[in-house]
Design a protein around this motif. Structure first.
Motif, PDB file in Angstrom:
ATOM      1  N   SER A  21      -2.386 -52.733 -27.186  1.00  0.00           N
ATOM      2  CA  SER A  21      -1.597 -53.957 -27.268  1.00  0.00           C
ATOM      3  C   SER A  21      -2.264 -54.999 -28.147  1.00  0.00           C
ATOM      4  CB  SER A  21      -1.415 -54.539 -25.853  1.00  0.00           C
ATOM      5  OG  SER A  21      -0.709 -55.759 -25.906  1.00  0.00           O
ATOM      6  N   ASN A  22      -1.446 -55.725 -28.895  1.00  0.00           N
ATOM      7  CA  ASN A  22      -1.954 -56.864 -29.655  1.00  0.00           C
ATOM      8  C   ASN A  22      -2.171 -58.069 -28.745  1.00  0.00           C
ATOM      9  OD1 ASN A  22      -2.018 -55.510 -32.067  1.00  0.00           O
ATOM     10  ND2 ASN A  22      -0.111 -56.361 -32.852  1.00  0.00           N
ATOM     11  N   ASN A  23      -1.663 -57.989 -27.540  1.00  0.00           N
ATOM     12  CA  ASN A  23      -1.779 -59.081 -26.574  1.00  0.00           C
ATOM     13  C   ASN A  23      -3.234 -59.263 -26.165  1.00  0.00           C
ATOM     14  OD1 ASN A  23      -1.432 -60.842 -24.334  1.00  0.00           O
ATOM     15  ND2 ASN A  23       0.606 -60.002 -23.989  1.00  0.00           N
TER      16      ASN A  23
ATOM     17  N   ASP B  94       2.395 -48.856 -26.240  1.00  0.00           N
ATOM     18  CA  ASP B  94       2.482 -50.308 -26.354  1.00  0.00           C
ATOM     19  C   ASP B  94       2.866 -50.880 -24.991  1.00  0.00           C
ATOM     20  OD1 ASP B  94       2.766 -52.880 -27.766  1.00  0.00           O
ATOM     21  OD2 ASP B  94       4.907 -52.598 -27.426  1.00  0.00           O
ATOM     22  N   ILE B  95       2.667 -52.177 -24.808  1.00  0.00           N
ATOM     23  CA  ILE B  95       2.978 -52.808 -23.521  1.00  0.00           C
ATOM     24  C   ILE B  95       4.224 -53.689 -23.603  1.00  0.00           C
ATOM     25  CG2 ILE B  95       2.158 -54.414 -21.752  1.00  0.00           C
ATOM     26  CD1 ILE B  95      -0.685 -53.396 -22.273  1.00  0.00           C
TER      27      ILE B  95
ATOM     28  N   ASP C 132       3.667 -50.754 -34.272  1.00  0.00           N
ATOM     29  CA  ASP C 132       3.478 -49.465 -33.605  1.00  0.00           C
ATOM     30  C   ASP C 132       3.701 -48.268 -34.528  1.00  0.00           C
ATOM     31  OD1 ASP C 132       3.025 -50.816 -31.109  1.00  0.00           O
ATOM     32  OD2 ASP C 132       5.188 -51.114 -30.962  1.00  0.00           O
ATOM     33  N   VAL C 133       4.821 -48.251 -35.211  1.00  0.00           N
ATOM     34  CA  VAL C 133       5.157 -47.112 -36.073  1.00  0.00           C
ATOM     35  C   VAL C 133       4.233 -47.057 -37.284  1.00  0.00           C
ATOM     36  CG1 VAL C 133       6.957 -46.060 -37.505  1.00  0.00           C
ATOM     37  CG2 VAL C 133       7.546 -47.023 -35.263  1.00  0.00           C
TER      38      VAL C 133
ATOM     39  N   PRO D  22      -6.423 -46.748 -19.193  1.00  0.00           N
ATOM     40  CA  PRO D  22      -7.317 -47.421 -20.129  1.00  0.00           C
ATOM     41  C   PRO D  22      -6.503 -48.283 -21.090  1.00  0.00           C
ATOM     42  CG  PRO D  22      -7.125 -45.095 -20.688  1.00  0.00           C
ATOM     43  CD  PRO D  22      -6.380 -45.296 -19.401  1.00  0.00           C
ATOM     44  N   ILE D  23      -7.147 -49.295 -21.639  1.00  0.00           N
ATOM     45  CA  ILE D  23      -6.445 -50.214 -22.534  1.00  0.00           C
ATOM     46  C   ILE D  23      -7.328 -50.602 -23.712  1.00  0.00           C
ATOM     47  CG2 ILE D  23      -7.151 -52.228 -21.166  1.00  0.00           C
ATOM     48  CD1 ILE D  23      -4.462 -53.543 -22.002  1.00  0.00           C
TER      49      ILE D  23
END
Length: 186
Positions: free
Chosen positions: A68-70, A33-34, A122-123, A85-86
């Motif tokens: 990331s959800n961003n 995650d970021i 995340d979990v 990579p993202i």
């Protein structure tokens, strides 16, 4: 271990022992995650200890993919700066982004650990796919309003569980504070 609890809970990423907690546990890949995991929500910086840990982990042979959800350009800039990579706009905890991330780095679920600061995104996202998840305390308390609501849910499940490395981190912060005071007085 409950479906909604992380396998491990750390005070921050630098408290994860790369050899013992990742490699010796059979992991060769990390979905990461970021926001508030490796990038502070308030200043949008990668703390020095986090940068050092990432460098050390890559040198040890770990392969990473940011998830990331961003959706802002900043996460893409960070991925370029870190040369990682993202998968952005991930809609975690839904499985598709995790599966895309695994494909991007040629990883299998059993050899991949998800590391992030949120229980719900995340979990649970990792657990939906049968993956291991390590949860971190957020780097800073500042968060988006909807994330703050999710933090209340986290507290209900995590209770008073103390993160690994919290006492070490507190001692280091106290030492840093004492050093700064000594310099200012001297």
């Amino acid at each position: 271990m409950s479906f909604v609890e992380p396998e491990r809970y750390f005070s921050r990423i630098s408290m994860i022992d790369i050899q013992k907690d990742i490699l010796d546990a059979g992991f060769t890949h990390v979905l990461l995650d970021i926001d508030n995991t490796i990038l502070t929500r308030d200043t949008h910086e990668v703390p020095r200890d986090v940068s050092f840990w990432l460098s050390k982990a890559r040198s040890a042979g770990l392969t990473f993919c940011l998830v990331s959800n961003n959706w802002h350009e900043g996460v893409y800039d960070l991925a370029r700066r870190l040369d990682l990579p993202i998968v952005a706009k991930a809609v975690k905890p839904l499985p598709p982004a995790f599966l895309v991330a695994l494909r991007k780095i040629g990883a299998k679920r059993k050899t991949t650990v998800m590391i992030g600061d949120q229980l719900i995104t995340d979990v649970l996202g990792a657990h939906f796919l049968g993956m291991t998840a390590y949860m971190l305390q957020p780097l800073v308390e500042q968060d988006l309003k909807h994330t703050l609501l999710l933090r209340n849910v986290e507290r209900a499940f995590m209770g008073d569980r103390e993160p690994e490395g919290a006492s070490v981190q507190a001692a280091e912060e106290l030492s840093d504070e004492s050093s700064a005071q000594a310099i200012n007085q001297g």
